[in-house]
Design an enzyme around this catalytic site. Structure first.
Site, PDB file in Angstrom:
ATOM      1  N   THR A  38      49.502  51.184 108.374  1.00  0.00           N
ATOM      2  CA  THR A  38      49.885  52.408 109.085  1.00  0.00           C
ATOM      3  C   THR A  38      48.634  53.291 109.148  1.00  0.00           C
ATOM      4  OG1 THR A  38      50.405  53.652 107.073  1.00  0.00           O
ATOM      5  CG2 THR A  38      52.188  52.300 108.009  1.00  0.00           C
ATOM      6  N   ILE A  62      57.198  45.702 105.144  1.00  0.00           N
ATOM      7  CA  ILE A  62      58.163  45.383 104.078  1.00  0.00           C
ATOM      8  C   ILE A  62      59.616  45.526 104.533  1.00  0.00           C
ATOM      9  CG2 ILE A  62      56.627  45.846 102.130  1.00  0.00           C
ATOM     10  CD1 ILE A  62      58.109  48.584 101.836  1.00  0.00           C
ATOM     11  N   THR A 132      57.006  58.243  91.759  1.00  0.00           N
ATOM     12  CA  THR A 132      56.370  59.558  91.683  1.00  0.00           C
ATOM     13  C   THR A 132      57.132  60.497  90.750  1.00  0.00           C
ATOM     14  OG1 THR A 132      55.928  61.548  92.997  1.00  0.00           O
ATOM     15  CG2 THR A 132      57.688  60.141  93.773  1.00  0.00           C
ATOM     16  N   ASP A 133      56.435  61.496  90.232  1.00  0.00           N
ATOM     17  CA  ASP A 133      57.104  62.515  89.408  1.00  0.00           C
ATOM     18  C   ASP A 133      57.994  63.432  90.257  1.00  0.00           C
ATOM     19  OD1 ASP A 133      55.118  63.969  90.727  1.00  0.00           O
ATOM     20  OD2 ASP A 133      54.280  64.887  88.922  1.00  0.00           O
ATOM     21  N   GLU A 134      57.819  63.386  91.593  1.00  0.00           N
ATOM     22  CA  GLU A 134      58.580  64.310  92.446  1.00  0.00           C
ATOM     23  C   GLU A 134      60.077  64.017  92.430  1.00  0.00           C
ATOM     24  OE1 GLU A 134      56.955  65.217  96.258  1.00  0.00           O
ATOM     25  OE2 GLU A 134      54.906  65.281  95.502  1.00  0.00           O
ATOM     26  N   TYR A 157      60.789  63.054 101.266  1.00  0.00           N
ATOM     27  CA  TYR A 157      59.938  62.071 100.583  1.00  0.00           C
ATOM     28  C   TYR A 157      60.468  61.770  99.184  1.00  0.00           C
ATOM     29  CZ  TYR A 157      56.142  60.411  97.572  1.00  0.00           C
ATOM     30  OH  TYR A 157      55.411  59.723  96.625  1.00  0.00           O
ATOM     31  N   LYS A 161      62.093  58.335  97.529  1.00  0.00           N
ATOM     32  CA  LYS A 161      61.538  57.644  96.352  1.00  0.00           C
ATOM     33  C   LYS A 161      62.602  57.574  95.244  1.00  0.00           C
ATOM     34  CE  LYS A 161      57.849  56.299  95.735  1.00  0.00           C
ATOM     35  NZ  LYS A 161      57.174  54.995  96.037  1.00  0.00           N
ATOM     36  N   ASN A 187      47.665  62.139  92.263  1.00  0.00           N
ATOM     37  CA  ASN A 187      46.398  61.421  92.104  1.00  0.00           C
ATOM     38  C   ASN A 187      45.311  62.054  92.967  1.00  0.00           C
ATOM     39  OD1 ASN A 187      47.012  57.923  91.478  1.00  0.00           O
ATOM     40  ND2 ASN A 187      48.326  59.634  90.943  1.00  0.00           N
ATOM     41  N   LYS A 196      46.016  64.960 102.402  1.00  0.00           N
ATOM     42  CA  LYS A 196      46.401  65.462 101.078  1.00  0.00           C
ATOM     43  C   LYS A 196      45.425  66.552 100.657  1.00  0.00           C
ATOM     44  CE  LYS A 196      49.591  62.244 100.917  1.00  0.00           C
ATOM     45  NZ  LYS A 196      49.468  60.903 100.380  1.00  0.00           N
TER      46      LYS A 196
HETATM   47  P1  NAD Z   1      49.152  55.927 100.925  1.00  0.00           P
HETATM   48  O1  NAD Z   1      49.950  56.648 101.948  1.00  0.00           O
HETATM   49  O2  NAD Z   1      47.701  56.210 100.771  1.00  0.00           O
HETATM   50  O3  NAD Z   1      49.277  54.344 101.157  1.00  0.00           O
HETATM   51  C1  NAD Z   1      50.486  53.729 101.477  1.00  0.00           C
HETATM   52  C2  NAD Z   1      50.174  52.322 101.964  1.00  0.00           C
HETATM   53  O4  NAD Z   1      51.420  51.681 102.278  1.00  0.00           O
HETATM   54  C3  NAD Z   1      49.319  52.277 103.241  1.00  0.00           C
HETATM   55  O5  NAD Z   1      48.294  51.328 103.112  1.00  0.00           O
HETATM   56  C4  NAD Z   1      50.309  51.884 104.327  1.00  0.00           C
HETATM   57  O6  NAD Z   1      49.712  51.152 105.392  1.00  0.00           O
HETATM   58  C5  NAD Z   1      51.288  51.026 103.533  1.00  0.00           C
HETATM   59  N1  NAD Z   1      52.611  50.966 104.172  1.00  0.00           N
HETATM   60  C6  NAD Z   1      53.352  52.016 104.627  1.00  0.00           C
HETATM   61  N2  NAD Z   1      54.499  51.580 105.169  1.00  0.00           N
HETATM   62  C7  NAD Z   1      54.509  50.222 105.019  1.00  0.00           C
HETATM   63  C8  NAD Z   1      55.427  49.201 105.364  1.00  0.00           C
HETATM   64  N3  NAD Z   1      56.585  49.494 105.986  1.00  0.00           N
HETATM   65  N4  NAD Z   1      55.121  47.917 105.056  1.00  0.00           N
HETATM   66  C9  NAD Z   1      53.952  47.608 104.427  1.00  0.00           C
HETATM   67  N5  NAD Z   1      53.030  48.537 104.119  1.00  0.00           N
HETATM   68  C10 NAD Z   1      53.308  49.831 104.396  1.00  0.00           C
HETATM   69  O7  NAD Z   1      49.932  56.168  99.557  1.00  0.00           O
HETATM   70  P2  NAD Z   1      49.378  56.392  98.073  1.00  0.00           P
HETATM   71  O8  NAD Z   1      49.084  57.807  97.891  1.00  0.00           O
HETATM   72  O9  NAD Z   1      48.352  55.372  97.801  1.00  0.00           O
HETATM   73  O10 NAD Z   1      50.706  56.052  97.252  1.00  0.00           O
HETATM   74  C11 NAD Z   1      51.006  54.706  96.873  1.00  0.00           C
HETATM   75  C12 NAD Z   1      52.301  54.696  96.104  1.00  0.00           C
HETATM   76  O11 NAD Z   1      52.180  55.498  94.940  1.00  0.00           O
HETATM   77  C13 NAD Z   1      53.492  55.251  96.875  1.00  0.00           C
HETATM   78  O12 NAD Z   1      54.622  54.475  96.555  1.00  0.00           O
HETATM   79  C14 NAD Z   1      53.646  56.671  96.358  1.00  0.00           C
HETATM   80  O13 NAD Z   1      54.982  57.099  96.426  1.00  0.00           O
HETATM   81  C15 NAD Z   1      53.200  56.495  94.920  1.00  0.00           C
HETATM   82  N6  NAD Z   1      52.590  57.699  94.291  1.00  0.00           N
HETATM   83  C16 NAD Z   1      51.593  58.377  94.901  1.00  0.00           C
HETATM   84  C17 NAD Z   1      51.000  59.466  94.259  1.00  0.00           C
HETATM   85  C18 NAD Z   1      49.866  60.246  94.871  1.00  0.00           C
HETATM   86  O14 NAD Z   1      49.453  61.256  94.310  1.00  0.00           O
HETATM   87  N7  NAD Z   1      49.301  59.815  95.982  1.00  0.00           N
HETATM   88  C19 NAD Z   1      51.459  59.851  92.988  1.00  0.00           C
HETATM   89  C20 NAD Z   1      52.510  59.139  92.397  1.00  0.00           C
HETATM   90  C21 NAD Z   1      53.065  58.043  93.055  1.00  0.00           C
HETATM   91  O1  DAU Z   2      53.336  64.405  92.459  1.00  0.00           O
HETATM   92  C1  DAU Z   2      53.034  63.163  93.030  1.00  0.00           C
HETATM   93  C2  DAU Z   2      52.959  63.311  94.526  1.00  0.00           C
HETATM   94  O2  DAU Z   2      51.754  64.020  94.804  1.00  0.00           O
HETATM   95  C3  DAU Z   2      52.974  61.977  95.272  1.00  0.00           C
HETATM   96  O3  DAU Z   2      54.198  61.334  95.045  1.00  0.00           O
HETATM   97  C4  DAU Z   2      52.762  62.184  96.772  1.00  0.00           C
HETATM   98  O4  DAU Z   2      52.685  60.931  97.427  1.00  0.00           O
HETATM   99  C5  DAU Z   2      51.466  62.941  96.961  1.00  0.00           C
HETATM  100  O5  DAU Z   2      51.276  63.211  98.340  1.00  0.00           O
HETATM  101  C6  DAU Z   2      51.470  64.241  96.161  1.00  0.00           C
HETATM  102  O6  DAU Z   2      52.429  65.175  96.724  1.00  0.00           O
HETATM  103  P1  DAU Z   2      52.072  66.740  96.898  1.00  0.00           P
HETATM  104  O7  DAU Z   2      52.947  67.311  97.934  1.00  0.00           O
HETATM  105  O8  DAU Z   2      52.011  67.416  95.568  1.00  0.00           O
HETATM  106  O9  DAU Z   2      50.536  66.590  97.414  1.00  0.00           O
HETATM  107  P2  DAU Z   2      49.718  67.347  98.562  1.00  0.00           P
HETATM  108  O10 DAU Z   2      48.291  66.937  98.418  1.00  0.00           O
HETATM  109  O11 DAU Z   2      50.351  67.213  99.893  1.00  0.00           O
HETATM  110  O12 DAU Z   2      49.838  68.872  98.120  1.00  0.00           O
HETATM  111  C7  DAU Z   2      49.403  69.316  96.857  1.00  0.00           C
HETATM  112  C8  DAU Z   2      49.728  70.797  96.760  1.00  0.00           C
HETATM  113  O13 DAU Z   2      48.884  71.511  97.679  1.00  0.00           O
HETATM  114  C9  DAU Z   2      51.147  71.134  97.147  1.00  0.00           C
HETATM  115  O14 DAU Z   2      51.618  72.214  96.333  1.00  0.00           O
HETATM  116  C10 DAU Z   2      51.044  71.604  98.595  1.00  0.00           C
HETATM  117  C11 DAU Z   2      49.669  72.244  98.645  1.00  0.00           C
HETATM  118  N1  DAU Z   2      48.938  72.125  99.937  1.00  0.00           N
HETATM  119  C12 DAU Z   2      48.841  70.900 100.509  1.00  0.00           C
HETATM  120  C13 DAU Z   2      48.178  70.739 101.699  1.00  0.00           C
HETATM  121  C14 DAU Z   2      48.080  69.375 102.349  1.00  0.00           C
HETATM  122  C15 DAU Z   2      48.360  73.233 100.503  1.00  0.00           C
HETATM  123  O15 DAU Z   2      48.418  74.350  99.946  1.00  0.00           O
HETATM  124  N2  DAU Z   2      47.679  73.085 101.681  1.00  0.00           N
HETATM  125  C16 DAU Z   2      47.579  71.888 102.309  1.00  0.00           C
HETATM  126  O16 DAU Z   2      46.965  71.816 103.417  1.00  0.00           O
END
Ligand code: NAD
Ligand code: DAU
Length: 351
Positions: A38, A62, A132-134, A157, A161, A187, A196
């Site tokens: 994606t 998937i 995720t912790d969310e 979201y 999850k 992360n 993000k």
């Molecule tokens: P990301 O959005 O960077 O990557 C998601 C990946 O999944 C992409 O490569 C996308 O192409 C693939 N994908 C999406 N839909 C798909 C489908 N239908 N079939 C196959 N592939 C598909 O996400 P991320 O930030 O790397 O998060 C990875 C996992 O970790 C997620 O499950 C997310 O909920 C979890 N997570 C993320 C964070 C965070 O802070 N980013 C924290 C805790 C948990």
């Molecule tokens: O807690 C784990 C989660 O953290 C993961 O499960 C999600 O996949 C990941 O995207 C992340 O979610 P958040 O919503 O916390 O992350 P984001 O980076 O989008 O935002 C972090 C904080 O910053 C949130 O309080 C919203 C704020 N924010 C975000 C953006 C993109 C802003 O203030 N301005 C912005 O432009």
């Protein structure tokens, strides 16, 4: 010991770090990376390991049950590490259906394939669901999420999850499918798509564009360096107890506005700008709908049972992250051209 492991979402941010770790650390494992590619999936994230003998990339969805069943029949996986997801809260607010399909239907499709393919024997099989912790909802100014905290997801979201977590537990409980779940905090690090907060702010500082801070910037997140998350996944995959959940966190809470100011200071120095110059770009914008106030993780179960702890302090982690984005201009330019511009305009300019 030889194993064939399916990693879903391995071309994304966290997935690419997990794939890299497993391919390099376990030369005897066959690592199969399944990703739909994606907007968030990017094979450039894996350039350094793409030619390794123990690595295979497969493009696929998937949600596509026939394709997933064939894949399981062909590869006879020993384990699945499931990261594929729609992961951005803001996109789940504007388009929830993609989240329902991939995060819920996609997870059940994988569970069904594992259940039927492994039905002869569950010995040495494992379905690891990365979450995720969310799912726990939002905290006030005190307290921590533990593995016993009741689920209370607040965004499409996190609800998708949470739903996938429940389904993984149901397949473990009802069908005996060997499964483990981890719930991690925010992360940060290299290769994160700049929708993000941290990479978006780094990219905007670089281009002297406004730094959009939602609401008053007082929301709190617990930040973990992505390679520490990958190492936790490695430990839980190999040593976690079946049927258990493990919280993963950085013990590293920050208010959003403080993170943004810190990045401004780091980048002013690195870009030889005057002190305070980038902070002038901070712009408070309309809050995210239903914005969770605070997340904080109690990761003591993982520490006490499996000995995992985060290794990188945020001062070093933020520096390393900024350096990576500044040194990887081509990667950043590629992912911010095209569709990203349309997304950015809709999310930040026309809202
Ligand atoms: P990301 O959005 O960077 O990557 C998601 C990946 O999944 C992409 O490569 C996308 O192409 C693939 N994908 C999406 N839909 C798909 C489908 N239908 N079939 C196959 N592939 C598909 O996400 P991320 O930030 O790397 O998060 C990875 C996992 O970790 C997620 O499950 C997310 O909920 C979890 N997570 C993320 C964070 C965070 O802070 N980013 C924290 C805790 C948990
Ligand atoms: O807690 C784990 C989660 O953290 C993961 O499960 C999600 O996949 C990941 O995207 C992340 O979610 P958040 O919503 O916390 O992350 P984001 O980076 O989008 O935002 C972090 C904080 O910053 C949130 O309080 C919203 C704020 N924010 C975000 C953006 C993109 C802003 O203030 N301005 C912005 O432009």
């Amino acid at each position: 010991m030889h194993k064939t492991i399916l990693i879903t979402g391995g071309a994304g941010f966290i997935g690419s770090h997990v794939v890299r770790l497993f391919v390099n650390k376990y030369p005897d494992y066959n690592i199969v990376n399944l990703d739909k590619l994606t907007y968030a999936g990017n094979l450039a994230n894996l350039k350094d390991i793409q030619d390794k003998d123990n690595y295979t990339f497969i493009k696929g969805d998937i949600v596509d049950a026939a394709f997933i069943n064939e894949l399981f029949a062909k590869w006879n996986f020993d384990g699945v590490i499931h990261l594929a997801a729609e992961s951005h809260v803001d996109r789940s607010i504007s388009n929830p259906m993609d989240f329902i399909m991939t995060n819920i239907v996609g997870t059940v499709t994988l569970l069904n394939a594992a259940k039927s393919n492994w039905s002869g024997s569950y010995n040495n099989k494992l379905f690891y669901h990365v979450s995720t912790d969310e799912v726990y909802g939002s905290l006030g100014s005190t307290g921590y999420f533990t593995e016993a905290t009741a689920y209370d997801p607040k965004s499409p979201y996190s609800a998708s999850k949470a739903s996938s977590d429940h389904l993984v537990r149901a397949y473990n409980h009802t069908f005996g499918l060997p499964a483990v779940i981890s719930n991690c905090s925010n992360n940060y690090g290299s290769h994160q798509f700049p929708e993000k907060l941290i990479p978006l702010v780094i990219n905007n500082i670089k281009h002297k564009k406004p730094l959009p801070v939602y609401g008053k910037g007082e929301n709190v997140r617990d930040w973990l360096y992505v390679e520490d998350h990958a190492s936790a996944i490695d430990i839980i995959f190999h040593k976690g107890r079946i049927g258990e959940t493990y919280n993963i966190g950085g013990n590293n809470e920050w208010m959003n506005i403080d993170i943004v100011r810190t990045l401004c200071k780091i980048m002013d120095k690195k870009l030889n700008r005057n002190a305070g110059e980038s902070e002038k770009l901070i712009t408070f914008v309309k809050d995210r709908a239903g914005h969770d106030l605070r997340y904080a993780i109690d990761a003591s179960k993982l520490k006490n049972e499996l000995g995992w702890q985060p290794t990188l302090k945020s001062a070093e982690g933020f520096e390393k992250t900024v350096d990576w984005y500044l040194n990887n201009e081509e990667w950043l330019n590629n992912v911010t051209s095209g569709d990203y511009q349309k997304y950015y305009e809709k999310q930040y300019i026309k809202r």
